[in-house]
Write an enzyme that holds these catalytic residues in place. Sequence first.
Site, PDB file in Angstrom:
ATOM      1  N   LYS A 112      25.671  55.184  48.077  1.00  0.00           N
ATOM      2  CA  LYS A 112      26.569  55.962  47.217  1.00  0.00           C
ATOM      3  C   LYS A 112      25.837  57.062  46.464  1.00  0.00           C
ATOM      4  CE  LYS A 112      30.316  52.771  46.977  1.00  0.00           C
ATOM      5  NZ  LYS A 112      31.251  51.952  46.260  1.00  0.00           N
ATOM      6  N   LYS A 195      32.534  50.362  58.438  1.00  0.00           N
ATOM      7  CA  LYS A 195      33.561  49.530  57.803  1.00  0.00           C
ATOM      8  C   LYS A 195      34.683  50.410  57.266  1.00  0.00           C
ATOM      9  CE  LYS A 195      32.454  49.351  52.934  1.00  0.00           C
ATOM     10  NZ  LYS A 195      32.616  48.644  51.706  1.00  0.00           N
ATOM     11  N   LYS A 198      37.498  53.092  51.336  1.00  0.00           N
ATOM     12  CA  LYS A 198      38.291  54.169  50.761  1.00  0.00           C
ATOM     13  C   LYS A 198      37.490  55.456  50.653  1.00  0.00           C
ATOM     14  CE  LYS A 198      37.543  53.116  45.895  1.00  0.00           C
ATOM     15  NZ  LYS A 198      36.359  52.307  46.138  1.00  0.00           N
TER      16      LYS A 198
HETATM   17  N1  AQP Z   1      36.143  46.932  55.373  1.00  0.00           N
HETATM   18  C1  AQP Z   1      36.095  45.807  54.685  1.00  0.00           C
HETATM   19  N2  AQP Z   1      36.108  44.615  55.325  1.00  0.00           N
HETATM   20  C2  AQP Z   1      36.065  43.451  54.630  1.00  0.00           C
HETATM   21  N3  AQP Z   1      36.027  43.395  53.283  1.00  0.00           N
HETATM   22  C3  AQP Z   1      36.031  44.553  52.595  1.00  0.00           C
HETATM   23  N4  AQP Z   1      36.008  44.832  51.269  1.00  0.00           N
HETATM   24  C4  AQP Z   1      36.019  46.177  51.102  1.00  0.00           C
HETATM   25  N5  AQP Z   1      36.043  46.789  52.300  1.00  0.00           N
HETATM   26  C5  AQP Z   1      36.057  45.805  53.249  1.00  0.00           C
HETATM   27  C6  AQP Z   1      36.000  43.815  50.216  1.00  0.00           C
HETATM   28  O1  AQP Z   1      37.030  44.115  49.292  1.00  0.00           O
HETATM   29  C7  AQP Z   1      36.667  43.580  48.020  1.00  0.00           C
HETATM   30  C8  AQP Z   1      36.958  44.590  46.931  1.00  0.00           C
HETATM   31  O2  AQP Z   1      36.012  45.612  47.034  1.00  0.00           O
HETATM   32  P1  AQP Z   1      35.879  46.819  46.055  1.00  0.00           P
HETATM   33  O3  AQP Z   1      36.413  46.490  44.728  1.00  0.00           O
HETATM   34  O4  AQP Z   1      34.485  47.349  46.199  1.00  0.00           O
HETATM   35  O5  AQP Z   1      36.930  47.727  46.708  1.00  0.00           O
HETATM   36  P2  AQP Z   1      36.805  49.158  47.186  1.00  0.00           P
HETATM   37  O6  AQP Z   1      35.943  49.881  46.230  1.00  0.00           O
HETATM   38  O7  AQP Z   1      38.202  49.605  47.423  1.00  0.00           O
HETATM   39  O8  AQP Z   1      36.060  48.923  48.567  1.00  0.00           O
HETATM   40  P3  AQP Z   1      35.551  50.060  49.494  1.00  0.00           P
HETATM   41  O9  AQP Z   1      36.658  50.703  50.227  1.00  0.00           O
HETATM   42  O10 AQP Z   1      34.450  49.443  50.293  1.00  0.00           O
HETATM   43  O11 AQP Z   1      34.991  51.092  48.447  1.00  0.00           O
HETATM   44  P4  AQP Z   1      33.918  52.167  48.667  1.00  0.00           P
HETATM   45  O12 AQP Z   1      34.428  53.096  49.731  1.00  0.00           O
HETATM   46  O13 AQP Z   1      33.827  52.818  47.319  1.00  0.00           O
HETATM   47  O14 AQP Z   1      32.672  51.455  49.080  1.00  0.00           O
HETATM   48  C9  AQP Z   1      35.190  43.204  48.105  1.00  0.00           C
HETATM   49  O15 AQP Z   1      35.067  41.807  48.186  1.00  0.00           O
HETATM   50  C10 AQP Z   1      34.739  43.857  49.375  1.00  0.00           C
HETATM   51  O16 AQP Z   1      33.706  43.122  50.009  1.00  0.00           O
END
Ligand code: AQP
Length: 332
Positions: A112, A195, A198
């Site tokens: 990030k 993966k 968002k």
């Molecule tokens: N692709 C994924 N597959 C399985 N689990 C996932 N999680 C996130 N992406 C996947 C799980 O969701 C939970 C919440 O995570 P978070 O609060 O970090 O949610 P987020 O920020 O919306 O997740 P992102 O999309 O992964 O964010 P960015 O893009 O900012 O990195 C966690 O338990 C996570 O493991």
Amino acid sequence: RPRVLSGIQPTAGSFHLGNYLGAVRQWVALQETHDAFYMVVDLHAITVPQDPKELRANTRLATAQLLAAGLDPERCTLFVQSHVPEHAQLAWVMNCLTGFGEASRMTQFKDKSAKQGTDRASVGLFTYPVLQVADILLYQADEVPVGEDQRQHIELTRDLAERFNGRFGEAFTVPSAYILKETAKIYDLQDPSVKMSKSASTPKGLINLLDEPKATAKKVRSAVTDTDTVIRFDPENKPGVSNLLSIYSTLTGAQVAELEEKYAGKGYGALKTDLAEVMVEFVTPFRERTQQYLDDPETLDSILAKGAEKARAVAAETLSRTYDLVGFLPAK
Ligand code: AQP
């Protein structure tokens, strides 16, 4: 009952399919067997810039989605992280136990901050994993249901719990990650080598649960597969098809082997059309229920107030023991 704790950020508005299948779905199941604490992690959300109005609205929206997904405030403790000040307080102690190099090795931070540039990435983003350590240890959680991307942060939690216990005396349960193999990592529908996320996914590869069901169906139907035609679960050689099979299997309860049999001799089109329908059947009531909860903000806020009260009772006890062990003079 063993205890579980987990959290989700209120940053993006809608949850995506990875959040649901990787984490929230397990939260719903675990509230039946565990003493469950789940939170909307707004302190984590401000590690990247947030609009205050949107953050407030998204915190209610995240709560509404958790309830729509099946969390029941009678069966679990559901709260907002900033309502429990002990999170930030314990995080400070944990920050002082964490090595600078140790924190620098967290891959999520590296990814990030590389994207944002080190001058724009906040110190909060750097210590994000340590706040997560505090989140977990405050509740003496035995297990932490998360997706694969969080494994390294749970390892850090274990290391710091052991370090604190060894240096100051037993204060914390050493938790384990609870990661289901089938849904540990849901992949981007357009690029199944990364993966679903968002921030990193293309709009077409990301299934937001609150999007128009028609748009969601279209994304499923145009998912990237491969040039072969065989429907077989083989993540290494057929990542796109395997991702679709995992999603299909989890949403319907059908075994992957049954699906392989069902689609033997049929093309990818049939699989995608059927999965698109399964997805529409899932997201349509989910959106409706989310809207119903949103329409009643007073009930939402009162659920969160009760949750915070229950959470604080546990968190305050852990924090007070920790402060004592560290050597802070008790306030009279
Ligand atoms: N692709 C994924 N597959 C399985 N689990 C996932 N999680 C996130 N992406 C996947 C799980 O969701 C939970 C919440 O995570 P978070 O609060 O970090 O949610 P987020 O920020 O919306 O997740 P992102 O999309 O992964 O964010 P960015 O893009 O900012 O990195 C966690 O338990 C996570 O493991």
